[in-house]
Design a protein around this motif. Structure first.
Motif, PDB file in Angstrom:
ATOM      1  N   LYS A 188     -12.515 -20.279 -10.488  1.00  0.00           N
ATOM      2  CA  LYS A 188     -12.539 -20.857  -9.214  1.00  0.00           C
ATOM      3  C   LYS A 188     -13.883 -21.792  -9.224  1.00  0.00           C
ATOM      4  O   LYS A 188     -13.882 -22.698  -7.978  1.00  0.00           O
ATOM      5  CB  LYS A 188     -12.706 -19.478  -8.224  1.00  0.00           C
ATOM      6  CG  LYS A 188     -14.178 -18.737  -8.274  1.00  0.00           C
ATOM      7  CD  LYS A 188     -14.193 -17.756  -7.365  1.00  0.00           C
ATOM      8  CE  LYS A 188     -15.517 -16.788  -7.454  1.00  0.00           C
ATOM      9  NZ  LYS A 188     -16.123 -16.815  -8.765  1.00  0.00           N
TER      10      LYS A 188
ATOM     11  N   THR B 296     -21.468 -19.760  -3.788  1.00  0.00           N
ATOM     12  CA  THR B 296     -22.212 -18.382  -2.869  1.00  0.00           C
ATOM     13  C   THR B 296     -22.547 -17.305  -4.016  1.00  0.00           C
ATOM     14  O   THR B 296     -23.477 -16.643  -3.643  1.00  0.00           O
ATOM     15  CB  THR B 296     -21.196 -17.564  -1.908  1.00  0.00           C
ATOM     16  OG1 THR B 296     -20.173 -17.132  -2.346  1.00  0.00           O
ATOM     17  CG2 THR B 296     -20.878 -18.866  -0.809  1.00  0.00           C
ATOM     18  N   GLY B 297     -21.955 -17.064  -5.145  1.00  0.00           N
ATOM     19  CA  GLY B 297     -22.342 -16.403  -6.214  1.00  0.00           C
ATOM     20  C   GLY B 297     -23.841 -16.758  -6.736  1.00  0.00           C
ATOM     21  O   GLY B 297     -24.659 -15.964  -7.034  1.00  0.00           O
ATOM     22  N   ALA B 298     -24.221 -17.944  -6.668  1.00  0.00           N
ATOM     23  CA  ALA B 298     -25.524 -18.306  -7.147  1.00  0.00           C
ATOM     24  C   ALA B 298     -26.468 -17.812  -6.229  1.00  0.00           C
ATOM     25  O   ALA B 298     -27.939 -17.480  -6.355  1.00  0.00           O
ATOM     26  CB  ALA B 298     -25.442 -19.947  -7.093  1.00  0.00           C
TER      27      ALA B 298
ATOM     28  N   TYR C 128     -26.495 -14.778  -4.673  1.00  0.00           N
ATOM     29  CA  TYR C 128     -26.834 -13.376  -5.187  1.00  0.00           C
ATOM     30  C   TYR C 128     -27.391 -13.338  -6.540  1.00  0.00           C
ATOM     31  O   TYR C 128     -28.261 -12.388  -6.872  1.00  0.00           O
ATOM     32  CB  TYR C 128     -25.269 -12.467  -5.353  1.00  0.00           C
ATOM     33  CG  TYR C 128     -24.574 -12.291  -3.913  1.00  0.00           C
ATOM     34  CD1 TYR C 128     -25.183 -11.200  -3.160  1.00  0.00           C
ATOM     35  CD2 TYR C 128     -24.024 -13.330  -3.259  1.00  0.00           C
ATOM     36  CE1 TYR C 128     -24.574 -11.271  -1.750  1.00  0.00           C
ATOM     37  CE2 TYR C 128     -23.274 -13.400  -2.044  1.00  0.00           C
ATOM     38  CZ  TYR C 128     -23.618 -12.269  -1.168  1.00  0.00           C
ATOM     39  OH  TYR C 128     -23.200 -12.122  -0.095  1.00  0.00           O
TER      40      TYR C 128
ATOM     41  N   ARG D 224     -27.546 -18.572 -15.236  1.00  0.00           N
ATOM     42  CA  ARG D 224     -26.276 -18.241 -15.752  1.00  0.00           C
ATOM     43  C   ARG D 224     -26.320 -17.193 -16.679  1.00  0.00           C
ATOM     44  O   ARG D 224     -25.095 -16.780 -17.132  1.00  0.00           O
ATOM     45  CB  ARG D 224     -25.866 -19.710 -16.169  1.00  0.00           C
ATOM     46  CG  ARG D 224     -25.591 -20.688 -15.118  1.00  0.00           C
ATOM     47  CD  ARG D 224     -24.345 -20.513 -14.404  1.00  0.00           C
ATOM     48  NE  ARG D 224     -24.485 -20.579 -12.894  1.00  0.00           N
ATOM     49  CZ  ARG D 224     -24.050 -20.151 -12.052  1.00  0.00           C
ATOM     50  NH1 ARG D 224     -23.066 -19.397 -12.114  1.00  0.00           N
ATOM     51  NH2 ARG D 224     -24.136 -20.625 -10.628  1.00  0.00           N
TER      52      ARG D 224
ATOM     53  N   ALA E 263     -26.353 -12.017 -13.961  1.00  0.00           N
ATOM     54  CA  ALA E 263     -25.077 -11.579 -13.435  1.00  0.00           C
ATOM     55  C   ALA E 263     -24.718 -10.563 -13.154  1.00  0.00           C
ATOM     56  O   ALA E 263     -24.131  -9.857 -11.936  1.00  0.00           O
ATOM     57  CB  ALA E 263     -23.795 -12.127 -14.345  1.00  0.00           C
TER      58      ALA E 263
ATOM     59  N   ALA F 251     -26.865  -9.655 -10.030  1.00  0.00           N
ATOM     60  CA  ALA F 251     -26.185 -10.086  -8.780  1.00  0.00           C
ATOM     61  C   ALA F 251     -24.971  -8.933  -8.272  1.00  0.00           C
ATOM     62  O   ALA F 251     -25.006  -8.808  -7.283  1.00  0.00           O
ATOM     63  CB  ALA F 251     -25.640 -11.415  -9.251  1.00  0.00           C
ATOM     64  N   SER F 252     -24.439  -8.597  -9.408  1.00  0.00           N
ATOM     65  CA  SER F 252     -23.350  -7.553  -9.042  1.00  0.00           C
ATOM     66  C   SER F 252     -23.861  -6.340  -8.480  1.00  0.00           C
ATOM     67  O   SER F 252     -22.984  -5.885  -7.506  1.00  0.00           O
ATOM     68  CB  SER F 252     -22.597  -7.687 -10.365  1.00  0.00           C
ATOM     69  OG  SER F 252     -21.419  -6.571 -10.050  1.00  0.00           O
TER      70      SER F 252
ATOM     71  N   SER G  29     -25.342  -7.351  -4.805  1.00  0.00           N
ATOM     72  CA  SER G  29     -24.460  -7.692  -3.866  1.00  0.00           C
ATOM     73  C   SER G  29     -23.995  -6.639  -3.099  1.00  0.00           C
ATOM     74  O   SER G  29     -23.063  -6.816  -2.386  1.00  0.00           O
ATOM     75  CB  SER G  29     -23.767  -8.732  -4.684  1.00  0.00           C
ATOM     76  OG  SER G  29     -22.675  -8.154  -5.393  1.00  0.00           O
TER      77      SER G  29
ATOM     78  N   ASP H 253     -15.926 -13.158  -0.726  1.00  0.00           N
ATOM     79  CA  ASP H 253     -15.844 -12.726   0.577  1.00  0.00           C
ATOM     80  C   ASP H 253     -15.682 -13.908   1.701  1.00  0.00           C
ATOM     81  O   ASP H 253     -15.783 -13.666   2.743  1.00  0.00           O
ATOM     82  CB  ASP H 253     -16.738 -11.572   1.221  1.00  0.00           C
ATOM     83  CG  ASP H 253     -18.016 -12.232   1.281  1.00  0.00           C
ATOM     84  OD1 ASP H 253     -18.426 -13.152   0.580  1.00  0.00           O
ATOM     85  OD2 ASP H 253     -18.969 -11.683   1.874  1.00  0.00           O
ATOM     86  N   ILE H 254     -15.503 -15.183   0.950  1.00  0.00           N
ATOM     87  CA  ILE H 254     -15.644 -15.978   2.156  1.00  0.00           C
ATOM     88  C   ILE H 254     -14.440 -16.129   3.133  1.00  0.00           C
ATOM     89  O   ILE H 254     -14.583 -16.386   4.318  1.00  0.00           O
ATOM     90  CB  ILE H 254     -15.415 -17.532   1.440  1.00  0.00           C
ATOM     91  CG1 ILE H 254     -16.593 -17.610   0.187  1.00  0.00           C
ATOM     92  CG2 ILE H 254     -15.919 -18.668   2.132  1.00  0.00           C
ATOM     93  CD1 ILE H 254     -18.108 -17.190   0.662  1.00  0.00           C
TER      94      ILE H 254
ATOM     95  N   ASP I 239     -17.358  -5.041  -8.102  1.00  0.00           N
ATOM     96  CA  ASP I 239     -16.908  -6.074  -7.010  1.00  0.00           C
ATOM     97  C   ASP I 239     -15.829  -5.566  -6.088  1.00  0.00           C
ATOM     98  O   ASP I 239     -15.778  -5.892  -4.925  1.00  0.00           O
ATOM     99  CB  ASP I 239     -16.702  -7.561  -7.914  1.00  0.00           C
ATOM    100  CG  ASP I 239     -17.900  -8.130  -8.239  1.00  0.00           C
ATOM    101  OD1 ASP I 239     -18.939  -7.613  -8.072  1.00  0.00           O
ATOM    102  OD2 ASP I 239     -17.708  -9.115  -9.208  1.00  0.00           O
TER     103      ASP I 239
ATOM    104  N   ARG J 196     -16.722  -1.945  -4.044  1.00  0.00           N
ATOM    105  CA  ARG J 196     -17.943  -1.523  -2.979  1.00  0.00           C
ATOM    106  C   ARG J 196     -17.361  -1.330  -1.800  1.00  0.00           C
ATOM    107  O   ARG J 196     -16.242  -2.139  -1.409  1.00  0.00           O
ATOM    108  CB  ARG J 196     -18.991  -2.771  -3.366  1.00  0.00           C
ATOM    109  CG  ARG J 196     -18.265  -3.998  -2.880  1.00  0.00           C
ATOM    110  CD  ARG J 196     -19.554  -4.889  -2.849  1.00  0.00           C
ATOM    111  NE  ARG J 196     -18.762  -6.441  -2.590  1.00  0.00           N
ATOM    112  CZ  ARG J 196     -18.914  -7.683  -3.296  1.00  0.00           C
ATOM    113  NH1 ARG J 196     -19.798  -7.460  -4.022  1.00  0.00           N
ATOM    114  NH2 ARG J 196     -18.473  -8.519  -2.705  1.00  0.00           N
TER     115      ARG J 196
END
Ligand code: DC
Length: 218
Positions: A17, A35-37, A39, A81, A86, A89-90, A93, A126-127, A179, A182
């Motif tokens: 994506k 937006t992942g960046a 988190y 990265r 990651a 972040a998971s 988030s 979740d956009i 992901d 949650r």
């Protein structure tokens, strides 16, 4: 409320994506927000500060402390990265306080895309469901967990870099599990999202399909 169009691109880790979002933003001349960046930036700032990502209060404070300058600094850091970031972040988030702290930044970007761009592309989880539920275009990009693990395995350098495919696959499954299960803003397609499967279509066909959807909706 902005009258500028928003293209929401959601999907699981390594679904392609991000690449699709970049191509769409470029083709449309829109500003892009990964937006992942954000988190990841929260996770990385905690790792750098020697904090435990399981500390919910500390995670919330780290998210609240992020302003545009600090976000720019952390997102330019190559460690952003890495797999450790990651995973962090998971974890962070999943905390509602962290998601809430990052909400305004994301909505602000969508309402006022930087550089006076004609619209915005936001990619994330979740956009279409939470951040921009009124986005005129919502795409949900999927791919099988094996295809996504293979992709991540190659990104990390593959066999020559001594990467263990089974470990990458296990990490991917663990991240998917967190992901999607949650309680707050789980990864699910919005009801009005168009779902595109990257493992079936391939990146070029997925891009063409995405552009067809965009042209039809805008
Ligand atoms: O897309 P990514 O791998 O950079 O995302 C990192 C983590 O951030 C991922 O495990 C889920 C989380 N995330 C989220 O919860 N909501 C978003 N909009 C984007 C990412």
């Amino acid at each position: 409320m902005s009258t500028k169009p928003v293209i929401a691109i959601d999907g699981p880790a390594a679904s392609g994506k991000g690449t699709l979002a970049r191509r769409v933003a470029q083709a449309m001349g829109y500003a892009l927000l990964d937006t992942g960046a954000l988190y990841r930036a929260v996770g990385l700032s905690m790792i750098r500060a020697g904090q435990d990502v399981r500390d919910v209060e500390a995670a919330m404070a780290a998210a609240q402390a992020l302003d545009a300058d600090r976000i720019a600094e952390l997102t330019a850091d190559p460690a952003l990265r890495q797999d450790e970031t990651a995973q962090a972040a998971s974890i962070v988030s999943a905390y509602p306080g962290v998601r809430q702290a990052l909400l305004e930044f994301q909505r602000g970007f969508a309402a006022n895309p930087p550089g006076g761009a004609a619209g915005a592309v936001l990619d994330g989880r979740d956009i279409g469901t939470v951040i921009c539920p009124n986005a005129p275009v919502k795409l949900f990009i999927t791919a099988s967990v094996e295809v996504r693990a293979e992709r991540r395995f190659r990104e990390l350098g593959g066999d020559t870099a001594g990467v263990d495919f089974a470990a990458v696959l296990a990490d991917m499954r663990a991240r998917d599990e967190r992901d999607t299960t949650r309680a707050f803003a789980p990864l699910v397609p919005a009801e009005d999202a168009v779902v595109l499967d990257n493992s079936e279509l391939g990146p070029d066909a997925a891009f063409q399909a995405a552009m067809d959807v965009i042209r039809a909706k805008l």
